[in-house]
Design an enzyme around this catalytic site. Structure first.
Site, mmCIF file in Angstrom:
data_model
loop_
_atom_site.group_PDB
_atom_site.id
_atom_site.type_symbol
_atom_site.label_atom_id
_atom_site.label_comp_id
_atom_site.label_asym_id
_atom_site.label_seq_id
_atom_site.Cartn_x
_atom_site.Cartn_y
_atom_site.Cartn_z
ATOM 1 C CB SER A 124 25.448 81.064 -97.382
ATOM 2 O OG SER A 124 25.159 82.064 -96.451
ATOM 3 C CE1 TYR A 148 22.416 83.591 -101.805
ATOM 4 C CE2 TYR A 148 22.325 83.902 -99.422
ATOM 5 C CZ TYR A 148 23.051 83.638 -100.575
ATOM 6 O OH TYR A 148 24.409 83.428 -100.487
ATOM 7 C CE LYS A 152 24.280 80.404 -102.027
ATOM 8 N NZ LYS A 152 25.173 80.186 -103.174
HETATM 9 P P1 NAD Z 1 29.044 88.090 -106.730
HETATM 10 O O1 NAD Z 1 27.677 88.509 -107.140
HETATM 11 O O2 NAD Z 1 30.097 89.118 -106.593
HETATM 12 O O3 NAD Z 1 29.596 86.977 -107.752
HETATM 13 C C1 NAD Z 1 28.735 86.073 -108.400
HETATM 14 C C2 NAD Z 1 29.120 86.038 -109.864
HETATM 15 O O4 NAD Z 1 28.257 85.117 -110.535
HETATM 16 C C3 NAD Z 1 28.950 87.389 -110.555
HETATM 17 O O5 NAD Z 1 30.136 87.698 -111.266
HETATM 18 C C4 NAD Z 1 27.770 87.180 -111.509
HETATM 19 O O6 NAD Z 1 27.902 87.951 -112.688
HETATM 20 C C5 NAD Z 1 27.850 85.689 -111.774
HETATM 21 N N1 NAD Z 1 26.558 85.059 -112.094
HETATM 22 C C6 NAD Z 1 25.382 85.189 -111.423
HETATM 23 N N2 NAD Z 1 24.442 84.430 -112.018
HETATM 24 C C7 NAD Z 1 25.039 83.800 -113.064
HETATM 25 C C8 NAD Z 1 24.590 82.892 -114.041
HETATM 26 N N3 NAD Z 1 23.300 82.501 -114.091
HETATM 27 N N4 NAD Z 1 25.470 82.451 -114.953
HETATM 28 C C9 NAD Z 1 26.773 82.861 -114.945
HETATM 29 N N5 NAD Z 1 27.257 83.725 -114.039
HETATM 30 C C10 NAD Z 1 26.396 84.195 -113.115
HETATM 31 O O7 NAD Z 1 28.894 87.236 -105.396
HETATM 32 P P2 NAD Z 1 30.011 86.748 -104.363
HETATM 33 O O8 NAD Z 1 29.913 87.582 -103.149
HETATM 34 O O9 NAD Z 1 31.300 86.608 -105.060
HETATM 35 O O10 NAD Z 1 29.411 85.324 -103.995
HETATM 36 C C11 NAD Z 1 29.830 84.148 -104.655
HETATM 37 C C12 NAD Z 1 29.025 82.982 -104.122
HETATM 38 O O11 NAD Z 1 29.212 82.900 -102.707
HETATM 39 C C13 NAD Z 1 27.528 83.094 -104.331
HETATM 40 O O12 NAD Z 1 27.013 81.816 -104.652
HETATM 41 C C14 NAD Z 1 27.003 83.552 -102.992
HETATM 42 O O13 NAD Z 1 25.674 83.140 -102.782
HETATM 43 C C15 NAD Z 1 27.956 82.867 -102.051
HETATM 44 N N6 NAD Z 1 28.069 83.549 -100.750
HETATM 45 C C16 NAD Z 1 28.421 84.873 -100.724
HETATM 46 C C17 NAD Z 1 28.492 85.534 -99.507
HETATM 47 C C18 NAD Z 1 28.825 87.008 -99.447
HETATM 48 O O14 NAD Z 1 28.528 87.640 -98.427
HETATM 49 N N7 NAD Z 1 29.444 87.593 -100.455
HETATM 50 C C19 NAD Z 1 28.228 84.839 -98.306
HETATM 51 C C20 NAD Z 1 27.896 83.485 -98.379
HETATM 52 C C21 NAD Z 1 27.820 82.848 -99.619
#
Ligand code: NAD
Ligand code: UDP
Length: 335
Positions: A124, A148, A152
């Protein structure tokens, strides 16, 4: 290729399932559904027109992950799974370290056991902390202001050590800026629990009549209109960035991090205006105090993504807002 998507049922993962499938890959979702709904799999199958493989499990379950990697003859993993709410991470930090950092260690152990050594990791822009200059390039100093962000940073460091210890690993960290919007079908999109923390889902719920008014956190930043500026990237552009990442991964000689953003910043007021144009609905708002920990502006240098991945974001604000509103309308209809 057969690609395992940890967290593949979530917001970014589900859109990436579509991009992978359209490019001829076979995606396999691995998710514990702690922040997603199983019905997303049916909706993905409707969009793609074929079955989507799904395994329900936690990334901390190393034996199940190992078995999944072997049974599905996985070639590469895209690691989306983890907890992502900045505010919550200060309240329950141990859960964040467990799911994100320990979970990644378990995944790496399973990958070692199954001899799958190709990994794309969801990092991120938060790893850059408070920007010392803009646009943010990959050489910008790293820091974190909340648990958080620290998870990362720790994971990036772990992956760096892993690559240094064993050159067979191919590891790419993608530093996402602000993913927004939804698939053009309107059948999948961001589905936050409770009141959204992020700007676009909040605006979407105001447009849908679920929330009365947007609170703008500060109008005294040193930005052109005083409101915060971010680099909003369409989630389908982001999904396609993962395709480019997979092609780039093979034979990668060093640990690498690449920004996925648009290179263009928009203010809160500009986002409201764009949403109003797309939805033809007025978004009432009021100015309130700055949100603690917020930065004035953040946008990416996209030079490395362009030169190394051959990838650039193609979709603009109109696509973002139209798709977001379409998804919000569908989401409200099934609530
Ligand atoms: P999200 O919460 O929609 O998706 C994450 C998925 O991981 C969910 O379906 C959840 O059920 C699953 N999950 C969480 N913990 C788990 C575990 N221990 N075992 C198995 N499954 C698990 O989030 P997103 O927005 O799709 O983000 C995806 C990734 O991208 C994350 O790592 C997040 O930190 C990163 N990210 C997201 C953003 C954003 O703004 N959405 C920005 C930068 C980075
Ligand atoms: N923002 C806002 N009201 C909200 C949510 C966000 O004014 O209800 C502002 C926030 O201060 C920031 C921008 O919108 O300037 C983007 O916030 P978001 O939480 O979506 O992304 P992040 O700050 O994590 O990059």
């Amino acid at each position: 290729m057969n690609i395992l998507l940890t967290g593949g049922a979530g917001y970014i993962g589900s859109h990436t399932v579509i991009a992978l499938s359209e490019a001829g890959h076979t995606p396999v979702i691995y998710d514990n559904f702690c922040n997603s709904n199983k019905s997303v799999v049916e909706r993905l199958e409707k969009i793609i027109g074929k079955p989507v493989a799904m395994v329900e499990g936690d990334i901390r379950d190393t034996p199940l992950l190992t078995k999944t990697l072997q049974n599905h003859e996985i070639n590469a993993v895209i690691h989306f799974a983890g907890l992502k709410a900045v505010g919550e991470s200060s309240i329950i930090p141990l859960e964040y370290y467990s799911s994100n950092v320990y979970g990644t260690l378990c995944l790496l152990e399973a990958m070692n056991q199954a001899r799958v050594k190709n990994l794309v990791f969801s990092s991120s822009a938060t790893v850059y902390g408070d920007p010392q200059y803009l646009p943010l390039d990959e050489q910008h100093p790293l820091s974190a202001t909340n648990p958080y962000g620290r998870t990362k940073l720790h994971i990036e460091e772990i992956l760096k050590d892993l690559k240094a210890s064993d050159s067979e690993w191919n590891v790419l960290c993608l530093r996402y800026f602000n993913p927004v919007g939804a698939h053009v079908s309107g059948l999948i999109g961001e589905d936050p629990n409770g009141v959204p923390n992020n700007l676009l889902p909040f605006i979407a719920q105001v447009a849908a009549g679920k929330l009365a008014k947007l609170k703008i956190f500060g109008n005294d930043y040193s930005t052109p209109d005083g409101t915060g500026v971010r680099d909003y990237i369409h989630v389908m552009d982001l999904a396609e960035g993962h395709l480019a990442a997979l092609s780039y991964l093979e034979g990668l000689s060093d640990w690498t991090a690449i920004n996925l953003g648009t290179g263009q910043g928009y203010s809160v007021l500009e986002m409201i205006k764009a949403y109003e144009m797309a939805s033809r609905i007025e978004i009432p708002f009021e100015f309130t105090l700055r949100r603690p920990g917020d930065i004035a502006a953040c946008y990416a240098s996209v030079e490395k993504a362009k030169s190394d991945l051959g990838w650039v974001a193609k979709r603009g604000l109109e696509d973002i807002c139209v798709s977001s509103y379409k998804w919000q309308t569908y989401r409200s209809s099934i609530a």
